[in-house]
Scaffold this motif. Sequence first.
Motif, PDB file in Angstrom:
ATOM      1  N   CYS A 135     -29.155   3.580  36.852  1.00 43.91           N
ATOM      2  CA  CYS A 135     -29.989   2.394  36.988  1.00 43.91           C
ATOM      3  C   CYS A 135     -29.939   1.586  35.698  1.00 43.91           C
ATOM      4  CB  CYS A 135     -31.435   2.754  37.314  1.00 43.91           C
ATOM      5  SG  CYS A 135     -32.307   3.599  35.972  1.00 43.91           S
ATOM      6  N   CYS A 136     -30.396   0.343  35.778  1.00 44.69           N
ATOM      7  CA  CYS A 136     -30.623  -0.477  34.597  1.00 44.69           C
ATOM      8  C   CYS A 136     -31.592  -1.583  34.955  1.00 44.69           C
ATOM      9  CB  CYS A 136     -29.324  -1.036  34.016  1.00 44.69           C
ATOM     10  SG  CYS A 136     -28.495  -2.275  35.030  1.00 44.69           S
ATOM     11  N   ARG A 196     -42.689  -0.408  38.470  1.00 41.51           N
ATOM     12  CA  ARG A 196     -43.245  -1.313  39.491  1.00 41.51           C
ATOM     13  C   ARG A 196     -43.441  -2.711  38.914  1.00 41.51           C
ATOM     14  NH1 ARG A 196     -45.776   3.456  41.212  1.00 41.51           N
ATOM     15  NH2 ARG A 196     -45.030   3.957  43.297  1.00 41.51           N
ATOM     16  N   ALA A 197     -43.910  -2.800  37.674  1.00 38.39           N
ATOM     17  CA  ALA A 197     -44.081  -4.105  37.029  1.00 38.39           C
ATOM     18  C   ALA A 197     -42.732  -4.811  36.884  1.00 38.39           C
ATOM     19  CB  ALA A 197     -44.757  -3.936  35.667  1.00 38.39           C
ATOM     20  N   MET A 198     -41.681  -4.065  36.568  1.00 38.85           N
ATOM     21  CA  MET A 198     -40.348  -4.658  36.462  1.00 38.85           C
ATOM     22  C   MET A 198     -39.911  -5.250  37.800  1.00 38.85           C
ATOM     23  SD  MET A 198     -38.337  -1.724  34.336  1.00 38.85           S
ATOM     24  CE  MET A 198     -38.869  -1.185  32.728  1.00 38.85           C
ATOM     25  N   GLU A 205     -35.769  -0.958  45.134  1.00 37.31           N
ATOM     26  CA  GLU A 205     -36.920  -1.349  45.942  1.00 37.31           C
ATOM     27  C   GLU A 205     -38.095  -0.461  45.564  1.00 37.31           C
ATOM     28  OE1 GLU A 205     -35.609  -0.971  49.975  1.00 37.31           O
ATOM     29  OE2 GLU A 205     -34.093  -2.543  49.761  1.00 37.31           O
ATOM     30  N   GLU A 206     -39.251  -0.816  46.044  1.00 32.63           N
ATOM     31  CA  GLU A 206     -40.478  -0.063  45.744  1.00 32.63           C
ATOM     32  C   GLU A 206     -40.310   1.429  46.036  1.00 32.63           C
ATOM     33  OE1 GLU A 206     -44.443   0.315  44.455  1.00 32.63           O
ATOM     34  OE2 GLU A 206     -43.276  -1.534  44.466  1.00 32.63           O
ATOM     35  N   ALA A 207     -39.641   1.771  47.113  1.00 35.88           N
ATOM     36  CA  ALA A 207     -39.459   3.177  47.485  1.00 35.88           C
ATOM     37  C   ALA A 207     -38.597   3.937  46.470  1.00 35.88           C
ATOM     38  CB  ALA A 207     -38.831   3.276  48.875  1.00 35.88           C
ATOM     39  N   ASP A 208     -37.824   3.212  45.651  1.00 35.01           N
ATOM     40  CA  ASP A 208     -36.953   3.845  44.654  1.00 35.01           C
ATOM     41  C   ASP A 208     -37.680   4.204  43.362  1.00 35.01           C
ATOM     42  OD1 ASP A 208     -34.533   3.625  46.174  1.00 35.01           O
ATOM     43  OD2 ASP A 208     -34.430   1.496  45.614  1.00 35.01           O
ATOM     44  N   VAL A 209     -38.901   3.718  43.173  1.00 31.02           N
ATOM     45  CA  VAL A 209     -39.587   3.860  41.883  1.00 31.02           C
ATOM     46  C   VAL A 209     -39.655   5.307  41.399  1.00 31.02           C
ATOM     47  CG1 VAL A 209     -41.799   3.558  40.685  1.00 31.02           C
ATOM     48  CG2 VAL A 209     -40.815   1.678  42.013  1.00 31.02           C
ATOM     49  N   PRO A 210     -40.126   6.277  42.189  1.00 32.22           N
ATOM     50  CA  PRO A 210     -40.184   7.653  41.667  1.00 32.22           C
ATOM     51  C   PRO A 210     -38.811   8.192  41.255  1.00 32.22           C
ATOM     52  CG  PRO A 210     -41.522   7.464  43.653  1.00 32.22           C
ATOM     53  CD  PRO A 210     -40.735   6.178  43.524  1.00 32.22           C
ATOM     54  N   ALA A 211     -37.773   7.872  42.026  1.00 35.27           N
ATOM     55  CA  ALA A 211     -36.432   8.358  41.698  1.00 35.27           C
ATOM     56  C   ALA A 211     -35.897   7.686  40.441  1.00 35.27           C
ATOM     57  CB  ALA A 211     -35.478   8.120  42.875  1.00 35.27           C
ATOM     58  N   VAL A 212     -36.204   6.398  40.228  1.00 35.71           N
ATOM     59  CA  VAL A 212     -35.772   5.704  39.015  1.00 35.71           C
ATOM     60  C   VAL A 212     -36.431   6.347  37.797  1.00 35.71           C
ATOM     61  CG1 VAL A 212     -35.940   3.530  37.736  1.00 35.71           C
ATOM     62  CG2 VAL A 212     -35.191   3.510  40.118  1.00 35.71           C
ATOM     63  N   VAL A 221     -40.374   6.062  30.435  1.00 38.77           N
ATOM     64  CA  VAL A 221     -40.864   5.029  31.349  1.00 38.77           C
ATOM     65  C   VAL A 221     -41.776   5.723  32.353  1.00 38.77           C
ATOM     66  CG1 VAL A 221     -38.975   5.203  33.028  1.00 38.77           C
ATOM     67  CG2 VAL A 221     -40.077   3.002  32.671  1.00 38.77           C
ATOM     68  N   ASP A 222     -42.657   4.957  32.980  1.00 43.47           N
ATOM     69  CA  ASP A 222     -43.478   5.546  34.029  1.00 43.47           C
ATOM     70  C   ASP A 222     -43.446   4.657  35.268  1.00 43.47           C
ATOM     71  OD1 ASP A 222     -45.368   3.463  33.633  1.00 43.47           O
ATOM     72  OD2 ASP A 222     -46.570   4.697  32.299  1.00 43.47           O
TER      73      ASP A 222
END
Length: 182
Positions: free
Chosen positions: A80-81, A58-60, A16-23, A52-53
């Motif tokens: 992740c994948c 977020r685009a993914m 989810e969006e909240a996971d982005v920094p951790a991913v 990756v940034d």
Amino acid sequence: MEPAPTPPPLRLGLAEEADVPAVVALVESAYRGDGSRRGWTTEADYLDGQRVDEAMVRAMLRQRGSLVLVARQGERLVGCCHLEDLGGGVAELGMLAVDPLAQGQGVGRALLAEGARVAAERLGARRLRLLVLWMRDELIAWYERRGFRPTGERRPFPYGDLRYGLPRRPDLWFSVLERPLP
């Protein structure tokens, strides 16, 4: 000597969006810099810079036919994948990353199996494709043990696109591997 504590069970799901920094932090820790050398998936000998940034992840998450799967042990993100529907019954799996401290515990295998299931069920894929840097013999062999086969196709590395890193050598390209999905 006490045995090491058993890690919490692995939970797989959609990012989810909240996971982005951790991913992003996870992917960087698995592929780039000296810290990535604790695991066997490092690309630090071939590439510097980022893998990756946050904007890319977020685009993914927003792109139609694109999903990011995550693996958690307790609250900790350990893998992740990314899955992308390429059309024609083909899905591409990329950005498979496992925390170097969690490698060798089945996280990558679990993500790969879940990715195959999700690609077939949610994206309607009949084949799963991935790209691997050609010199990563150990990684290619790992994928081959999981049913992937080289297609003979080669893809160029995106030289000049700093979003994917700073090449440390001039001969980077990707081998394309595929496997059928049930």
